[in-house]
Design an enzyme around this catalytic site. Structure first.
Site, PDB file in Angstrom:
ATOM      1  N   HIS A 119       0.863  -1.188   0.000  1.00  2.53           N
ATOM      2  CA  HIS A 119       0.000   0.000   0.000  1.00  2.53           C
ATOM      3  C   HIS A 119       0.890   1.224   0.000  1.00  2.53           C
ATOM      4  O   HIS A 119       1.731   1.410   0.877  1.00  2.53           O
ATOM      5  CB  HIS A 119      -0.912   0.020   1.231  1.00  2.53           C
ATOM      6  CG  HIS A 119      -1.852   1.196   1.246  1.00  2.53           C
ATOM      7  ND1 HIS A 119      -3.133   1.136   0.723  1.00  2.53           N
ATOM      8  CD2 HIS A 119      -1.686   2.467   1.693  1.00  2.53           C
ATOM      9  CE1 HIS A 119      -3.718   2.318   0.862  1.00  2.53           C
ATOM     10  NE2 HIS A 119      -2.859   3.145   1.445  1.00  2.53           N
ATOM     11  N   CYS A 120       0.707   2.081  -0.998  1.00  2.00           N
ATOM     12  CA  CYS A 120       1.575   3.242  -1.163  1.00  2.00           C
ATOM     13  C   CYS A 120       0.816   4.514  -0.767  1.00  2.00           C
ATOM     14  O   CYS A 120      -0.162   4.881  -1.425  1.00  2.00           O
ATOM     15  CB  CYS A 120       2.052   3.350  -2.610  1.00  2.00           C
ATOM     16  SG  CYS A 120       3.140   4.770  -2.905  1.00  2.00           S
TER      17      CYS A 120
END
Length: 265
Positions: A119-120
């Site tokens: 998850h960025c």
């Protein structure tokens, strides 16, 4: 595949993405105004360099927006499991739904994502099977744009001829040194960070391993033959045409290439 817009409600992610957009706007507005246009008007550089700068900037922005709003591969609540592929599915112990193997449950988004890499917060989205190729393009064009801007900043002071026409009434001209120092600081910081990230992403695709699999040390548990790098990249980008790997305007189609390797002892 139709275009599915995916929007994550996360204030932390909004702040991170706003910072990225600010850095992009800072460079796209001030670098041409201070460096490119003045040197072009005095004949120090050709106009094609300005076109290339804006072209890279547009590709970078498109990759950022699309990576942020593209569905990364969210699984539906009642997925239809194809007959004969049940052995490649497993039960998620967090949402109690069936999912393909190599999927992961994102605690921030609250759902499972196919072949999730991580998850960025900088794109406020997960990086999964359906938007991994856009994230790679974002890394590539961000690094390219940063190098381009740093190169022109260096040439402005140490290579190009001094500018003869300078309008000191303009704010950017009076405070040029401070503006360029801030641009150089942001550029170097961005370049160092994105280079490390881009390198780990490329290694992960070449080895056909996600970031989550590396961190959880489950790579050895996934029994699969080693694929050639051309195939792993083709599966991520959804096409065998290498020129299309650099185009963020197209629509990705899932690509599953059957492969067979003979084991040699």
């Amino acid at each position: 595949m139709g275009l599915r817009i995916h929007f994550v409600v996360d204030p932390h992610g909004w702040c991170c993405m706003a910072l990225i957009v600010f850095v992009w706007l800072y460079n796209i507005v001030l670098i041409p105004k201070i460096v490119l246009f003045p040197h072009y008007e005095e004949g120090h550089i050709p106009g094609i360099l300005i076109i290339i700068f804006y072209g890279i900037s547009i590709f970078c922005l498109v990759a950022l927006v699309r990576a942020s709003i593209t569905d990364p591969g969210r699984l539906p609540e009642n997925p239809k499991i194809p007959h004969g592929e049940r052995e490649f599915w497993e039960l998620c112990n967090k949402c109690n739904l069936m999912r393909p193997k190599r999927s992961h449950h994102c605690s921030r988004c609250g759902h499972c994502v196919r072949r999730m890499d991580h998850h960025c917060p900088w794109i406020n989205n997960c990086v999964g099977e359906d938007n991994h190729w856009l994230f790679l393009q974002l890394c590539f064009y961000t690094e390219l744009l940063t190098c381009y801007a740093l190169m022109f900043s260096f040439c402005h002071y140490y290579y190009f001829l001094p500018l003869k026409k300078r309008n000191l009434d303009l704010f950017v001209v009076r405070h040029e040194l401070a503006i360029m120092r801030l641009a150089a600081f942001m550029g170097i910081t961005m370049l160092v960070g994105i280079t490390g990230l881009f390198y780990t992403q490329l290694i992960g695709i070449i080895t056909d391993t996600t970031s989550i699999e590396k961190m959880s040390n489950c790579c050895e548990e996934i029994s699969r033959p080693r694929k050639p790098w051309q195939q792993t990249f083709s599966e991520v980008f959804g096409t065998r045409w290498k020129i299309l790997w650099f185009i963020p305007f197209r629509q990705r189609q899932p690509l599953r290439v059957p492969y067979h390797f003979a084991n040699h002892v």
